[in-house]
Design an enzyme around this catalytic site. Structure first.
Site, PDB file in Angstrom:
ATOM      1  N   LYS A  32      68.674  57.277  93.206  1.00  0.00           N
ATOM      2  CA  LYS A  32      67.643  58.262  92.865  1.00  0.00           C
ATOM      3  C   LYS A  32      67.279  59.108  94.081  1.00  0.00           C
ATOM      4  O   LYS A  32      67.058  60.318  93.963  1.00  0.00           O
ATOM      5  CB  LYS A  32      66.403  57.546  92.325  1.00  0.00           C
ATOM      6  CG  LYS A  32      66.629  56.792  91.027  1.00  0.00           C
ATOM      7  CD  LYS A  32      66.859  57.704  89.842  1.00  0.00           C
ATOM      8  CE  LYS A  32      65.571  58.114  89.203  1.00  0.00           C
ATOM      9  NZ  LYS A  32      65.764  58.824  87.906  1.00  0.00           N
ATOM     10  N   THR A  43      61.597  57.675  91.589  1.00  0.00           N
ATOM     11  CA  THR A  43      60.942  56.366  91.620  1.00  0.00           C
ATOM     12  C   THR A  43      60.316  56.089  92.983  1.00  0.00           C
ATOM     13  O   THR A  43      60.881  56.444  94.025  1.00  0.00           O
ATOM     14  CB  THR A  43      61.943  55.251  91.290  1.00  0.00           C
ATOM     15  OG1 THR A  43      61.309  53.975  91.473  1.00  0.00           O
ATOM     16  CG2 THR A  43      63.177  55.310  92.193  1.00  0.00           C
ATOM     17  N   ALA A  89      66.710  61.226  82.276  1.00  0.00           N
ATOM     18  CA  ALA A  89      67.826  60.352  81.930  1.00  0.00           C
ATOM     19  C   ALA A  89      68.377  59.659  83.161  1.00  0.00           C
ATOM     20  O   ALA A  89      68.390  60.217  84.263  1.00  0.00           O
ATOM     21  CB  ALA A  89      68.934  61.157  81.251  1.00  0.00           C
ATOM     22  N   ASN A 105      55.011  51.823  88.880  1.00  0.00           N
ATOM     23  CA  ASN A 105      55.450  50.901  87.823  1.00  0.00           C
ATOM     24  C   ASN A 105      54.923  51.338  86.457  1.00  0.00           C
ATOM     25  O   ASN A 105      53.718  51.226  86.189  1.00  0.00           O
ATOM     26  CB  ASN A 105      54.947  49.489  88.138  1.00  0.00           C
ATOM     27  CG  ASN A 105      55.529  48.956  89.431  1.00  0.00           C
ATOM     28  OD1 ASN A 105      56.579  48.340  89.456  1.00  0.00           O
ATOM     29  ND2 ASN A 105      54.830  49.208  90.534  1.00  0.00           N
ATOM     30  N   TYR A 137      69.832  51.220  92.823  1.00  0.00           N
ATOM     31  CA  TYR A 137      69.056  52.052  91.903  1.00  0.00           C
ATOM     32  C   TYR A 137      68.188  53.034  92.684  1.00  0.00           C
ATOM     33  O   TYR A 137      68.223  54.249  92.455  1.00  0.00           O
ATOM     34  CB  TYR A 137      68.184  51.188  90.987  1.00  0.00           C
ATOM     35  CG  TYR A 137      67.048  51.960  90.360  1.00  0.00           C
ATOM     36  CD1 TYR A 137      67.310  53.045  89.525  1.00  0.00           C
ATOM     37  CD2 TYR A 137      65.720  51.619  90.614  1.00  0.00           C
ATOM     38  CE1 TYR A 137      66.268  53.774  88.960  1.00  0.00           C
ATOM     39  CE2 TYR A 137      64.681  52.340  90.048  1.00  0.00           C
ATOM     40  CZ  TYR A 137      64.956  53.414  89.219  1.00  0.00           C
ATOM     41  OH  TYR A 137      63.921  54.143  88.675  1.00  0.00           O
ATOM     42  N   ASP A 170      75.670  64.344  77.395  1.00  0.00           N
ATOM     43  CA  ASP A 170      75.770  63.212  78.313  1.00  0.00           C
ATOM     44  C   ASP A 170      75.835  63.749  79.734  1.00  0.00           C
ATOM     45  O   ASP A 170      76.517  64.746  79.994  1.00  0.00           O
ATOM     46  CB  ASP A 170      77.034  62.396  77.989  1.00  0.00           C
ATOM     47  CG  ASP A 170      77.077  61.067  78.720  1.00  0.00           C
ATOM     48  OD1 ASP A 170      77.172  61.079  79.965  1.00  0.00           O
ATOM     49  OD2 ASP A 170      77.026  60.018  78.055  1.00  0.00           O
ATOM     50  N   ARG A 207      50.941  45.609  93.175  1.00  0.00           N
ATOM     51  CA  ARG A 207      51.679  46.810  92.799  1.00  0.00           C
ATOM     52  C   ARG A 207      50.746  47.787  92.101  1.00  0.00           C
ATOM     53  O   ARG A 207      49.651  47.433  91.664  1.00  0.00           O
ATOM     54  CB  ARG A 207      52.859  46.453  91.872  1.00  0.00           C
ATOM     55  CG  ARG A 207      53.953  45.625  92.553  1.00  0.00           C
ATOM     56  CD  ARG A 207      54.662  46.435  93.621  1.00  0.00           C
ATOM     57  NE  ARG A 207      55.735  45.691  94.273  1.00  0.00           N
ATOM     58  CZ  ARG A 207      55.608  45.009  95.401  1.00  0.00           C
ATOM     59  NH1 ARG A 207      54.420  44.949  95.992  1.00  0.00           N
ATOM     60  NH2 ARG A 207      56.629  44.378  95.935  1.00  0.00           N
ATOM     61  N   LEU A 221      56.411  43.062  83.882  1.00  0.00           N
ATOM     62  CA  LEU A 221      55.437  41.992  84.081  1.00  0.00           C
ATOM     63  C   LEU A 221      54.437  41.857  82.945  1.00  0.00           C
ATOM     64  O   LEU A 221      54.173  40.741  82.469  1.00  0.00           O
ATOM     65  CB  LEU A 221      54.708  42.197  85.410  1.00  0.00           C
ATOM     66  CG  LEU A 221      53.668  41.129  85.769  1.00  0.00           C
ATOM     67  CD1 LEU A 221      54.294  39.741  85.785  1.00  0.00           C
ATOM     68  CD2 LEU A 221      53.024  41.452  87.109  1.00  0.00           C
TER      69      LEU A 221
END
Length: 301
Positions: free
Chosen positions: A140, A112, A69, A165, A136, A48, A201, A177
């Site tokens: 990152k 991201t 992760a 995406n 979020y 973890d 996008r 989506l």
């Protein structure tokens, strides 16, 4: 190469494990639960990100780490920001510490493109300004900064992949989506669209994203450096484009309901030129009809 894949039981993780095995690497899956079944793995290790002892055990004897992760729900992150910083940022710091202790220097990190708040209609290069719109994305980005700082010490050679995406295949997230649009085509409710549906996008197949991870390992960063790449198709696809593609592929109408427009970037598209030039990577499965068709087949339709 023996590669530890964190988050190996996830949507991207399973695709990365499969791609690594196909490329001749030995993927070692890091998972939360010992009974996770993942095809193609050489070994499964239970650990973890918030448990430093388990991380130290997980990185023993590996040559590289592919760090996937983390938590990834933007709306949830607004309600639970500290949880996102704890897992995505502090968890990455703990992994870097474990890698340093084990002498593991090669890292690929799945970040991201959500760190870019707007593109002003221009394809995003890696030098585009970062302006994360939710915890979020900012968690990152903070993890990226920690990786950059560690790289400058000479302890790690890192490649950061800013993913657009993800979609395609067996997508487990029904809120994305394309799965939502397919559900509407199957008669499961109405597709609700913010505004007129013209927001564009960049959609990238999960298999293409996995191939980018393999390419990053096969073209590693120089020791003591950290580099980043935008990973996307380089094409803009509107919500109405996706509705039309779903209707073409399924032969079914998609019922739509328009809601008031949301405050969001009109266009968010990656420029993948740098990944193509330096990693030899390009998106080969990310045409919109192929994405829809692949997701449709994965539903058993």
């Amino acid at each position: 190469m023996r590669v530890l894949v964190t988050g190996a039981a996830g949507y991207l993780g399973r695709a990365v494990v499969s791609a690594l095995a196909a490329a001749g690497h030995a993927p070692i899956a890091m998972v939360h639960k010992p009974n996770a079944e993942i095809g193609g793995v050489a070994e499964v290790r239970v650990a973890d990100l918030l448990d430093p002892d388990s991380l130290r055990r997980a990185v023993r004897g590996v040559e590289a780490v592919c760090h996937l992760a983390g938590l990834g729900n933007a709306r949830e992150s607004i309600e639970e920001p500290l949880r996102y910083y704890r897992v995505n940022t502090a968890g990455t710091v703990s992994l870097l510490e474990a890698m340093a202790g084990a002498g593991v220097q090669t890292l690929v990190f799945a970040s991201t493109a959500a760190i870019y708040a707007t593109a002003d209609g221009v394809a995003l290069g890696e030098d585009a300004a970062a302006a994360p719109a939710h915890p979020y994305a900012s968690s990152k980005l903070a993890a990226e900064w920690a990786i950059d700082a560690q790289a400058r010490t000479g302890a790690v050679a890192a490649t950061v992949l800013r993913l657009m995406n993800l979609t395609g295949g067996h997508d487990p997230n029904p809120t994305r989506l394309i799965p939502r649009t397919l559900a509407a085509a199957l008669g499961d409710g109405v597709l609700e669209i913010n505004g007129d549906g013209s927001v564009c996008r960049d959609y990238v197949h999960v298999a293409d994203a996995a191939a980018a991870c393999v390419a990053a390992l096969d073209h590693p960063a120089a020791p003591g450096t950290s580099r980043r790449y935008n990973i996307g198709s380089g094409r803009g696809t509107s919500i109405l484009d996706i509705v039309a593609a779903v209707e073409r592929v399924t032969g079914r109408p998609v019922p739509v309901r328009h809601r008031p427009a949301a405050p969001e970037a009109a266009v968010l598209i990656a420029d993948p030129a740098q990944a193509r030039a330096e990693l030899g990577w390009t998106a080969t499965h990310s045409g919109i009809d192929e994405l829809v068709r692949d997701t449709w087949r994965a539903r058993g339709c």
